[in-house]
Write an enzyme that holds these catalytic residues in place. Structure first.
Site, PDB file in Angstrom:
ATOM      1  N   CYS A 117      -9.772  -4.740  -4.577  1.00  0.00           N
ATOM      2  CA  CYS A 117      -8.782  -5.780  -4.870  1.00  0.00           C
ATOM      3  C   CYS A 117      -9.462  -7.120  -5.160  1.00  0.00           C
ATOM      4  CB  CYS A 117      -7.787  -5.870  -3.726  1.00  0.00           C
ATOM      5  SG  CYS A 117      -6.875  -4.305  -3.529  1.00  0.00           S
ATOM      6  N   ASP A 163      -8.462   4.804   3.647  1.00  0.00           N
ATOM      7  CA  ASP A 163      -7.988   3.742   2.748  1.00  0.00           C
ATOM      8  C   ASP A 163      -9.079   2.745   2.388  1.00  0.00           C
ATOM      9  OD1 ASP A 163      -5.565   2.839   1.361  1.00  0.00           O
ATOM     10  OD2 ASP A 163      -5.926   0.982   2.463  1.00  0.00           O
ATOM     11  N   GLU A 167      -2.386  -5.192  -3.104  1.00  0.00           N
ATOM     12  CA  GLU A 167      -2.628  -6.142  -4.198  1.00  0.00           C
ATOM     13  C   GLU A 167      -2.460  -5.491  -5.568  1.00  0.00           C
ATOM     14  OE1 GLU A 167      -4.486  -5.523  -1.553  1.00  0.00           O
ATOM     15  OE2 GLU A 167      -5.642  -7.259  -0.896  1.00  0.00           O
ATOM     16  N   HIS A 193      -3.248  -0.034  -3.558  1.00  0.00           N
ATOM     17  CA  HIS A 193      -3.369  -0.973  -2.456  1.00  0.00           C
ATOM     18  C   HIS A 193      -2.264  -2.019  -2.615  1.00  0.00           C
ATOM     19  CE1 HIS A 193      -7.746  -0.354  -0.836  1.00  0.00           C
ATOM     20  NE2 HIS A 193      -7.010   0.735  -0.763  1.00  0.00           N
ATOM     21  N   ASN A 245       0.850  -1.189   0.000  1.00  0.00           N
ATOM     22  CA  ASN A 245       0.000   0.000   0.000  1.00  0.00           C
ATOM     23  C   ASN A 245       0.896   1.254   0.000  1.00  0.00           C
ATOM     24  OD1 ASN A 245      -1.652   2.244   1.184  1.00  0.00           O
ATOM     25  ND2 ASN A 245      -3.202   0.635   1.286  1.00  0.00           N
ATOM     26  N   CYS A 263      -9.926  -5.944  -0.037  1.00  0.00           N
ATOM     27  CA  CYS A 263     -11.121  -5.103  -0.089  1.00  0.00           C
ATOM     28  C   CYS A 263     -11.883  -5.408  -1.378  1.00  0.00           C
ATOM     29  CB  CYS A 263     -10.713  -3.628  -0.022  1.00  0.00           C
ATOM     30  SG  CYS A 263     -10.045  -2.968  -1.570  1.00  0.00           S
TER      31      CYS A 263
END
Lengths: 169, 169
Positions: free
Chosen positions: B93, B153, B65, B63, B52, B90
C-alpha cells in the site's frame, strides 16, 4: 554433490515471459494497456496470470502484477514464487512483491519504464531482465499512441482521463 | 497575506479516521481482517472507502487502502488527495501511495504493524499518526485471536491458510 541454492535456476525466463506476453496481447486487443503478468512456482507451475485492466474495468488498481497476484488466490508462502511481467514493475507492484516476499521477478523490458527493480534486487529478490524486443515494441507503440492513458497509469498528473484507448495502437 | 502552502491543513484527521474506522468495524462484523481506509480530497470530499477483504472475497490483493483506491475510481491527479487508514500501510500500500503520488497519509495507529510510513515521509508525503486507541485495540484483539490470518495478510510465511477468521475477535 549437487547443492541447490537457487530455487529458480531451472526456470526458462523466456518461456515464462511468453505467458505474460500473451496476456499483454490480450489486453491490447481489448483496447487496454498492454502489460501482462503471471505468477509461477519455482517448479514452473502457473499459479495465476493477468493483465492491466485500467481501461477495460475502469479500475486503477488492476496492474498486470496485481491482477496475476489476485488470480493466484491466497498462498501460504510466496518465497518460492516468481512474478513474470512484460514491463518493469512500478512502485505499487514492487511494494506488492516486497510485502509478500515474492522470491524472484522476471521482467520483459525496462526500457520504456522503470520502477522499483533495483530496490527489490537490493532487498534480495532475484531480478532477471529479459530485454525482449516484442515487449519493448508493444509498449513503445502504445505510449506513442496513447500518452494520456499511459501517464494516468503511472500516476503522472496533468493529463486528461481517456475512457478508451481507442483499440490497437 | 495568507499564503497556503499545505493543502491538507484544514483537514481534521480524527474526523476522517472515523470513516476508515467504520469500514474496519464493518470488515470485522463480516468475519474479516479489521482494517479500513478511505481516500479524500484535500477539501474533505470522500472519493472512496474500503476495507481489507482477504477473508470475505478470498482475495489477497484487497487491502484496505487498495480497496479505497479502487472505490475512488480513476483520478487525474492524486497529489491533493489523502489516504486515511486505520493501520500503518504495508509496503504494497505504501508503493501504491508512492506510484500515484498521493499527497498525504493519515494513519490510525502504527503500534501493531508498520510498513513504509518513514519511506513515504522521506519522499515528501505528509504523514500523520493519530495513535487512536480504538484502532490499536481492534488490531491487537484481532491479531491475538487470529494470528495465522494476520501473518498471511502481511506475507509472513509458515502459517496455514485459514478460510474464515471465525467472526468477531
Amino acid at each position: 554433490m549437487n547443492i541447490r541454492t537457487d530455487p529458480f535456476s531451472d526456470l526458462d525466463p523466456m518461456a515464462l515471459l511468453d505467458t505474460a506476453f500473451r496476456q499483454a496481447q490480450l489486453g491490447l486487443a481489448e483496447g487496454g494497456i498492454p502489460i501482462g503478468a503471471a505468477l509461477f512456482r519455482a517448479d514452473g507451475t502457473l499459479l495465476g496470470e493477468g493483465r492491466n485492466r485500467r481501461i477495460q474495468h475502469d479500475d486503477p488498481s488492476v496492474h498486470g502484477e496485481t491482477d496475476a497476484f489476485r488470480a493466484a488466490g491466497r498462498q501460504r508462502d510466496y518465497s518460492s514464487t516468481v512474478m513474470v511481467t512484460t514491463l518493469a514493475p512500478c512502485w505499487y507492484c514492487s511494494g506488492l512483491i516486497r510485502q509478500f516476499g515474492i522470491g524472484a521477478v522476471i521482467i520483459g523490458e525496462n526500457r520504456t519504464f522503470s520502477g522499483g527493480q533495483d530496490w527489490l534486487a537490493d532487498l534480495g529478490v532475484a531480478v532477471t531482465i529479459v530485454d525482449d524486443s516484442r515487449c519493448v515494441a508493444m509498449m513503445t507503440d502504445f505510449i506513442a499512441a496513447h500518452p494520456a492513458v499511459w501517464n494516468e497509469d503511472i500516476g503522472v498528473a496533468d493529463t486528461p482521463i481517456v475512457k478508451s484507448a481507442g483499440g490497437r495502437a
